[in-house]
Design an enzyme around this catalytic site. Structure first.
Site, PDB file in Angstrom:
ATOM      1  CB  SER A  20      34.868  42.267  33.198  1.00 43.11           C
ATOM      2  OG  SER A  20      36.173  42.105  33.676  1.00 43.11           O
ATOM      3  CG  HIS A  64      31.415  41.421  34.288  1.00 41.36           C
ATOM      4  ND1 HIS A  64      31.634  42.618  34.920  1.00 41.36           N
ATOM      5  CD2 HIS A  64      32.412  40.589  34.695  1.00 41.36           C
ATOM      6  CE1 HIS A  64      32.722  42.531  35.653  1.00 41.36           C
ATOM      7  NE2 HIS A  64      33.214  41.313  35.542  1.00 41.36           N
ATOM      8  CE  LYS A 101      32.291  42.301  39.618  1.00 40.53           C
ATOM      9  NZ  LYS A 101      33.150  41.283  39.003  1.00 40.53           N
TER      10      LYS A 101
HETATM   11  C1  LIG Z   1      34.208  40.391  39.728  1.00 40.37           C
HETATM   12  C2  LIG Z   1      34.245  39.023  39.099  1.00 40.37           C
HETATM   13  C3  LIG Z   1      34.046  37.874  39.877  1.00 40.37           C
HETATM   14  C4  LIG Z   1      33.994  37.941  41.363  1.00 40.37           C
HETATM   15  O1  LIG Z   1      32.771  38.413  41.825  1.00 40.37           O
HETATM   16  P1  LIG Z   1      32.741  39.160  43.236  1.00 40.37           P
HETATM   17  O2  LIG Z   1      31.352  39.046  43.687  1.00 40.37           O
HETATM   18  O3  LIG Z   1      33.198  40.567  42.992  1.00 40.37           O
HETATM   19  O4  LIG Z   1      33.702  38.440  44.132  1.00 40.37           O
HETATM   20  C5  LIG Z   1      33.937  36.652  39.253  1.00 40.37           C
HETATM   21  N1  LIG Z   1      34.035  36.546  37.914  1.00 40.37           N
HETATM   22  C6  LIG Z   1      34.263  37.622  37.138  1.00 40.37           C
HETATM   23  C7  LIG Z   1      34.366  37.442  35.669  1.00 40.37           C
HETATM   24  C8  LIG Z   1      34.396  38.883  37.709  1.00 40.37           C
HETATM   25  O5  LIG Z   1      34.685  39.940  36.948  1.00 40.37           O
END
Ligand SMILES: *Cc1c(COP(=O)(O)O)cnc(C)c1O
Length: 405
Positions: free
Chosen positions: A189, A217, A248
């Site tokens: 990300s 992502h 997300k």
């Molecule tokens: C944001 C993120 C997570 C965590 O996901 P959430 O639902 O926000 O807790 C896991 N892995 C990656 C690569 C992330 O960027």
């Protein structure tokens, strides 16, 4: 011990390094995204355009998602009422898990409170419970994966970021009889780069390893049905565990894993981070399910998203604002200095109404501080122009180097 003095001393270190985090106090408006109202510390407000949201497709305000949440709230009430084991399993959880298993072509799926918890609990449990397992973890894996692996106390090897060669070298050096697990992501990300999934799987399979991919992502955004990069590349069936978030691109909240019936039942039965916590509210589950169902069929959001990403990149190129090249939807603009990065972000917000959070250490290495821009299908051409002009003004004021066209 004077505890508060200790805390204040530690915080002072962050201020000094320019790494102290300040949250923007935003009020989102249904139907108005990416517009929001910012509440300032002095009680005044300001209209801003959000350019750093992980609600990548604007599904957090999709009418179908909202209708499903409202309806379920009216039908079932607020909370789930318990852990999954003790009265908390609502029918909406079961429906959502079926939807997720189908999305990734797997036998089963398991919901968690968040993507963070899903990585932490699933990796923590698999690596702790499989006797003698060695975990191979990409050097740029997310904190949630790192913490899960650490918590398991299993043997761990870091392989060079996105390097199947380094992975092969490390695996070949270990006992051929030891069970192995390879953990990596599809879209990273902060740099927006994408893993060579096929090549990593080729290596992992040669050593008989279990494979675990974080598609947080990518789910909703890549592949014909939004199953992620592995779907796009026809590789889902070769991966043992596909992990994702509902928070997300799907625009709601929650995390999950998908895999074989036996693996998912194993995690369900042994993971403390799944067992001993209240299930997500039924309305959340229903909203996430509506979002997934919509994105399985509609490609408009994905197409408009990619178009806007290309427009932002082209605009930055015209002004010579250097951005890190990558094949994803994330547009990192590297500033390379924590104080300047924060200054640009502050002025963009205060004077231009543009909100892009500075990304500083420890999220990214020192001297690679950046603005991480995430275009959505809902940004207009006017928004894009305003962003590019604002950045261009501040680039001059900070005397930062431009890219030569
Ligand atoms: C944001 C993120 C997570 C965590 O996901 P959430 O639902 O926000 O807790 C896991 N892995 C990656 C690569 C992330 O960027």
């Amino acid at each position: 011990m004077d505890f508060d003095r200790f805390f204040e001393g530690e915080l002072a270190k962050l201020h000094q390094a320019g790494n102290y985090r300040v949250f923007a106090d935003l009020e989102r408006h249904r139907g108005g995204f990416p517009r929001a109202t910012r509440h300032r510390a002095d009680g005044t407000t300001q209209d801003v355009t959000v350019w750093c949201s992980n609600d990548y497709l604007g599904m957090g305000q999709n009418p179908k998602v909202l209708a499903a949440m409202r309806e379920t709230l009216d039908l079932s009430g607020a909370g789930a009422g318990g852990t999954r084991n003790i009265s908390g399993t609502n029918h909406y959880h079961v429906l959502l898990e079926n939807e997720l298993a189908d999305l990734h072509g797997k036998e089963a799926a398991l919901l968690f409170s968040s993507g963070y918890v899903s990585n932490w609990a699933a990796l923590g449990t698999l690596a702790a419970k499989i006797p003698g397992i060695i975990v191979y973890s990409d050097a740029k894996n997310h904190a949630s994966m790192i913490e899960g692996i650490r918590h398991s106390r299993a043997e761990k090897r870091l392989f060079k970021h996105n390097s199947p060669e380094d992975l092969a070298r490390l695996m070949a050096a270990d006992d051929p009889k030891a069970p192995k697990l390879v953990a990596f992501e599809s879209v990273y990300s902060m740099d927006g780069d994408i893993a060579p999934i096929k090549e990593i799987l080729d290596v992992a399979e040669a050593f008989g390893a279990l494979t675990y991919i974080d598609e947080v992502h990518a789910v909703g955004m890549y592949g014909p049905r939004g199953g992620g990069v592995a779907e796009r590349e026809g590789l889902m069936h070769r991966i043992d565990v596909i992990e994702g978030t509902l928070g997300k691109a799907f625009g709601v909240m929650g995390g999950y894993i998908t895999g074989s019936a036996a693996l998912v039942d194993f995690v369900r039965s042994y993971a403390s981070g799944f067992i001993f916590t209240t299930a997500i509210p039924p309305a959340l589950a229903a909203g996430a399910r509506a979002s997934i169902i919509h994105l399985k069929e509609s490609r408009d959001e994905r197409r408009l998203h990619q178009e806007n990403v290309a427009k932002v990149r082209a605009g930055l190129d015209r002004r010579g604002i250097p951005h890190m090249p990558n094949p994803s939807h994330i547009v990192p603009v590297r500033v390379g200095d924590a104080a300047k990065c924060k200054w640009i972000s502050d002025i963009l917000l205060d004077n231009y109404g543009i909100y892009v959070q500075p990304i500083n250490y420890p999220t990214v290495p020192v001297k690679t501080e950046r603005l991480r821009i995430t275009p959505t299908p809902l940004h207009t051409d006017e928004d894009i122009k305003h962003l590019v002009e604002g950045l261009s003004d501040l680039w001059s004021q900070c005397a930062l180097a431009r890219a030569v066209a």
